[in-house]
Write an enzyme that holds these catalytic residues in place. Structure first.
Site, short mmCIF file in Angstrom:
data_model
loop_
_atom_site.label_atom_id
_atom_site.label_comp_id
_atom_site.label_asym_id
_atom_site.label_seq_id
_atom_site.Cartn_x
_atom_site.Cartn_y
_atom_site.Cartn_z
N ASP A 143 126.31 -20.25 86.90
CA ASP A 143 127.04 -19.39 85.98
C ASP A 143 127.84 -18.36 86.77
O ASP A 143 127.56 -18.09 87.94
CB ASP A 143 126.02 -18.70 85.07
CG ASP A 143 126.68 -17.73 84.11
OD1 ASP A 143 127.76 -18.04 83.58
OD2 ASP A 143 126.11 -16.63 83.91
N ASP A 200 129.52 -14.94 85.30
CA ASP A 200 129.31 -13.53 84.98
C ASP A 200 127.84 -13.13 85.14
O ASP A 200 126.95 -13.76 84.58
CB ASP A 200 129.76 -13.24 83.54
CG ASP A 200 131.26 -13.36 83.41
OD1 ASP A 200 131.97 -12.84 84.29
OD2 ASP A 200 131.72 -14.01 82.45
#
Lengths: 173, 173
Positions: free
Chosen positions: A6, A8
């Protein structure tokens, strides 16, 4: 082995940016310690919450994020050994798409465009490992989920946790 | 059932745009029939090939594409019945990311951002059906691959083929 990572709060320090922008614009002194266990917008007066929630819609927000400590070095090592994909939910903010692409070109040029994924739901991803800070992404993943510690998720239990990129390296390299 | 649908030459008529832009700029009369079995850039004089190959890098190229016949109606019906995702290799052209998002908002507003995927390799997709015009995307897919006919792929064999969105409807609705 295929590893999805991922963006963020795992590679890019979105959380810090929310706090810093809020402090600067509202002349506040919110600290990461005060935010522990919450989203930043939950820790500001109600009248300021919309402002914080809309940071992500501003031009430049995603382009100027700081990389999370050790993420570049460890991901570079992982990418030499495994098939590494960066998977981000950027479709929520169309203005972020090009900024995220430019940000990756600057900080993670060793992850080519073929290995960059922008998507909403992560349960459509096929792979062996998913490193993410959101439990709702991890619980639907078929492979090994790793919860990357972020101030907002410190109370989450029941998922294998990594507190830093150094810990990711220890587990996967 | 989860269905992944490619964008260029399946939902958006990229092929026609290449031909039309070329004809206009070079005052040519290339027809789709002349292009059958090839990419458009293979059918123009060598001196013009770079120009055609770089159409996709121009601002506005992806924003102004025409939807493929019946794609909107059939996808709308599919989306009522199944989990439908649009999966496009937009990461190759960062300038296309926001244009593709805007184009989908205009023509396919019933597919929400959560069901839009931009990726390079499609073998990371988990799902039951993949509709795509490129055999290299389809052969690595775990589920049922459907080759959507485009002028460039008419000679491809060995993959279940759909010649139009009407045929997709017959097979899946």
């Amino acid at each position: 082995m295929t590893i999805h990572v991922d963006m963020d709060e795992v590679l890019a320090d979105t959380y810090r940016a929310h706090k810093d922008i809020y402090n600067e614009e509202f002349n506040a002194m919110l600290t990461e310690e005060q935010c522990m266990g919450s989203e930043v917008w939950h820790k500001v007066p109600e009248a300021h919450q919309d402002s914080v929630r809309n940071h992500a819609r501003r031009r430049g927000f995603f382009r100027n994020l700081k990389p999370i400590a050790d993420s570049i070095q460890v991901l570079n090592e992982l990418a030499k050994k495994y098939e590494v994909y960066i998977a981000s939910a950027a479709m929520q903010f169309p203005n972020s798409l090009e900024e995220k692409s430019d940000w990756l070109d600057e900080h993670f040029p060793f992850i080519p465009w073929q290995n960059r994924i922008l998507c909403g739901h992560k349960h459509i991803l096929k792979g062996d490992v998913l490193i993410d800070d959101r439990s709702y992404n991890l619980t639907q993943f078929d492979g090994r989920p790793l919860l990357f510690t972020s101030p907002h998720n410190i109370h989450t239990t029941g998922i294998e946790r990594v507190n830093s990129w150094k810990e990711v390296a220890e587990k996967l390299l």
